[in-house]
Design a protein around this motif. Structure first.
Motif, mmCIF file in Angstrom:
data_model
loop_
_atom_site.group_PDB
_atom_site.id
_atom_site.type_symbol
_atom_site.label_atom_id
_atom_site.label_comp_id
_atom_site.label_asym_id
_atom_site.label_seq_id
_atom_site.Cartn_x
_atom_site.Cartn_y
_atom_site.Cartn_z
ATOM 1 N N VAL A 26 75.759 -66.973 55.740
ATOM 2 C CA VAL A 26 75.235 -65.957 56.660
ATOM 3 C C VAL A 26 76.215 -64.799 56.817
ATOM 4 O O VAL A 26 75.847 -63.633 56.650
ATOM 5 C CB VAL A 26 74.904 -66.577 58.033
ATOM 6 N N VAL A 27 77.463 -65.101 57.146
ATOM 7 C CA VAL A 27 78.415 -64.025 57.462
ATOM 8 C C VAL A 27 79.782 -64.190 56.804
ATOM 9 O O VAL A 27 80.630 -63.313 56.921
ATOM 10 C CB VAL A 27 78.626 -63.894 58.988
ATOM 11 N N THR A 120 83.154 -53.603 65.353
ATOM 12 C CA THR A 120 81.730 -53.931 65.246
ATOM 13 C C THR A 120 81.026 -53.786 66.591
ATOM 14 O O THR A 120 79.915 -53.244 66.669
ATOM 15 C CB THR A 120 81.545 -55.367 64.715
ATOM 16 N N LEU A 121 81.657 -54.265 67.674
ATOM 17 C CA LEU A 121 81.053 -54.141 68.997
ATOM 18 C C LEU A 121 80.962 -52.688 69.456
ATOM 19 O O LEU A 121 80.015 -52.297 70.133
ATOM 20 C CB LEU A 121 81.859 -54.948 70.025
ATOM 21 N N ALA A 176 73.744 -52.231 54.976
ATOM 22 C CA ALA A 176 73.285 -52.999 56.129
ATOM 23 C C ALA A 176 73.813 -54.424 55.999
ATOM 24 O O ALA A 176 74.228 -54.850 54.914
ATOM 25 C CB ALA A 176 71.756 -53.000 56.189
ATOM 26 N N PHE A 177 73.774 -55.177 57.092
ATOM 27 C CA PHE A 177 74.395 -56.502 57.096
ATOM 28 C C PHE A 177 73.763 -57.465 56.097
ATOM 29 O O PHE A 177 74.468 -58.236 55.443
ATOM 30 C CB PHE A 177 74.353 -57.101 58.509
ATOM 31 N N LEU A 178 72.427 -57.453 55.962
ATOM 32 C CA LEU A 178 71.786 -58.410 55.064
ATOM 33 C C LEU A 178 72.147 -58.162 53.599
ATOM 34 O O LEU A 178 72.606 -59.093 52.919
ATOM 35 C CB LEU A 178 70.269 -58.408 55.263
ATOM 36 N N PHE A 235 69.872 -60.307 62.846
ATOM 37 C CA PHE A 235 70.360 -61.683 63.020
ATOM 38 C C PHE A 235 71.744 -61.843 62.408
ATOM 39 O O PHE A 235 72.634 -62.459 63.011
ATOM 40 C CB PHE A 235 69.384 -62.662 62.368
ATOM 41 N N VAL A 236 71.944 -61.291 61.210
ATOM 42 C CA VAL A 236 73.239 -61.419 60.533
ATOM 43 C C VAL A 236 74.327 -60.739 61.346
ATOM 44 O O VAL A 236 75.443 -61.248 61.464
ATOM 45 C CB VAL A 236 73.180 -60.831 59.103
ATOM 46 N N ARG A 237 74.020 -59.589 61.952
ATOM 47 C CA ARG A 237 75.013 -58.899 62.776
ATOM 48 C C ARG A 237 75.425 -59.752 63.973
ATOM 49 O O ARG A 237 76.619 -59.888 64.274
ATOM 50 C CB ARG A 237 74.456 -57.559 63.261
#
Length: 261
Positions: A26-27, A120-121, A176-178, A235-237
Motif C-alpha cells: 500500500v505505502v 504531507t500533512l 498521485a499516491f496510487l 485511501f493510499v494517502r
C-alpha cells in the motif's frame, strides 16, 4: 531454518511477514516490521537478517508489482530507468552493508520520516492527482537519480525504502499516491533483486526462513495491492500518513532506548 527456532517464533515471523507485505504493497515501509522480527531469531546475525529480509520482501514486491501493473498500468517510462538505477544502487549498498553499523542510520531515518510526515500533512492536496513536473529526458534522469539514491539505502539497510520511493514519486516527480505506489513496487522489486545478487553468493541468505516469511509477505502484498487499487489515491494517502506516523513512534522509541541504555 535455524535449528533452535521454536514454533512461536515462526508464528510471529509469519504474522510479521503478512503485515509487512500489506503495508509494503500500500505505502511501503514493511521492512520496518519484518526486519526487526527476523532479528529476534536466536543466533541470526544482522547481515543474515538483512539478506533473509530481502528474500521475503522480493516475494511480496513481485506479487504487488504484477497486481499493480495489471490494474493500474504504471508509467514504465518512469519505472524502467528508476528501477535499473535502483538495482545498481542496491547492489552497491549491499556490498557495503557488512561494513557500516546499522544503528547509525536509525536517527537519520527518523528525522527524514518526521520531515515527510509534516510535509504531507501540511499539503493536503499533495498526491491527489498526477501533475508531472517535467517531461522527457529531465523526468527520466530525475527518476534515475532518485532510484540510485534510494537503491543505495535499500542495499545498505532497507527498511522504509518503499515509503521513501512513494514520497519521492509524489513530491518530486508529481505523481498521485496510487500510481506512485504502483511504480514504487516495481522499483522496490529491482532493489531487492540487486541486493540479493550480492547476498546470495556470499551465503548469508537463510533460505528456509526467508521462504517461510516470504510466503506470508506474498499473501499480504496481494491483499494490500488489491485494496489500494480498489480504494484509490485518497485511501493510499491516509494509509501513508498513518504508517509513517507509526514508524516515527517506533523508531523514536528505539532511539530513546539506545540513549538510555
Amino acid at each position: 531454518m535455524p535449528p533452535d527456532i521454536d514454533l512461536l517464533t515462526i508464528l510471529l515471523l509469519v504474522l510479521a511477514g503478512l503485515a509487512a507485505g500489506w503495508v509494503d504493497a500500500v505505502v511501503g515501509g514493511g521492512g520496518l516490521i519484518q526486519l526487526p522480527a527476523l532479528l529476534l531469531v536466536p543466533g541470526i546475525t544482522p547481515i543474515e537478517a538483512l539478506a533473509t529480509n530481502k528474500l521475503g520482501s522480493i516475494m511480496g514486491t513481485s506479487t504487488s508489482s504484477i497486481t499493480y501493473y495489471r490494474r493500474v498500468q504504471p508509467d514504465l517510462t518512469t519505472a524502467a530507468p528508476m528501477a535499473l538505477a535502483a538495482l545498481a544502487g542496491a547492489s552497491g549498498g549491499a556490498l557495503l552493508a557488512s561494513q557500516i553499523p546499522g544503528e547509525l542510520f536509525t536517527p537519520i531515518i527518523l528525522v527524514v520520516l518526521v520531515g515527510v510526515f509534516v510535509f504531507t500533512l501540511a499539503r493536503p492536496r499533495l498526491g491527489a492527482h498526477t501533475q508531472l513536473r517535467w517531461e522527457g529526458n529531465r523526468h527520466r534522469w530525475t527518476a534515475a537519480g532518485l532510484g540510485v539514491a534510494i537503491g543505495l539505502y535499500d542495499g545498505l539497510l532497507g527498511p522504509g525504502t518503499g515509503t521513501f520511493l512513494v514520497i519521492a514519486l509524489v513530491s518530486v516527480l508529481g505523481y498521485a499516491f496510487l500510481p506512485a505506489s504502483a511504480i514504487a513496487k516495481i522499483v522496490n522489486f529491482a532493489t531487492n533483486f540487486g541486493a540479493l545478487v550480492v547476498f546470495v553468493p556470499h551465503g548469508v541468505v537463510l533460505w528456509g526462513l526467508g521462504l517461510c516469511v516470504g510466503a506470508a509477505n506474498l499473501v499480504g502484498a496481494y491483499i494490500g495491492a488489491r485494496m489500494a487499487v480498489a480504494k484509490g489515491s485518497a485511501f493510499v494517502r491516509v494509509a501513508f500518513v498513518v504508517v509513517v506516523g507509526v514508524l516515527i513512534v517506533r523508531l523514536g522509541w528505539d532511539v530513546v532506548a539506545d540513549w538510555l541504555s
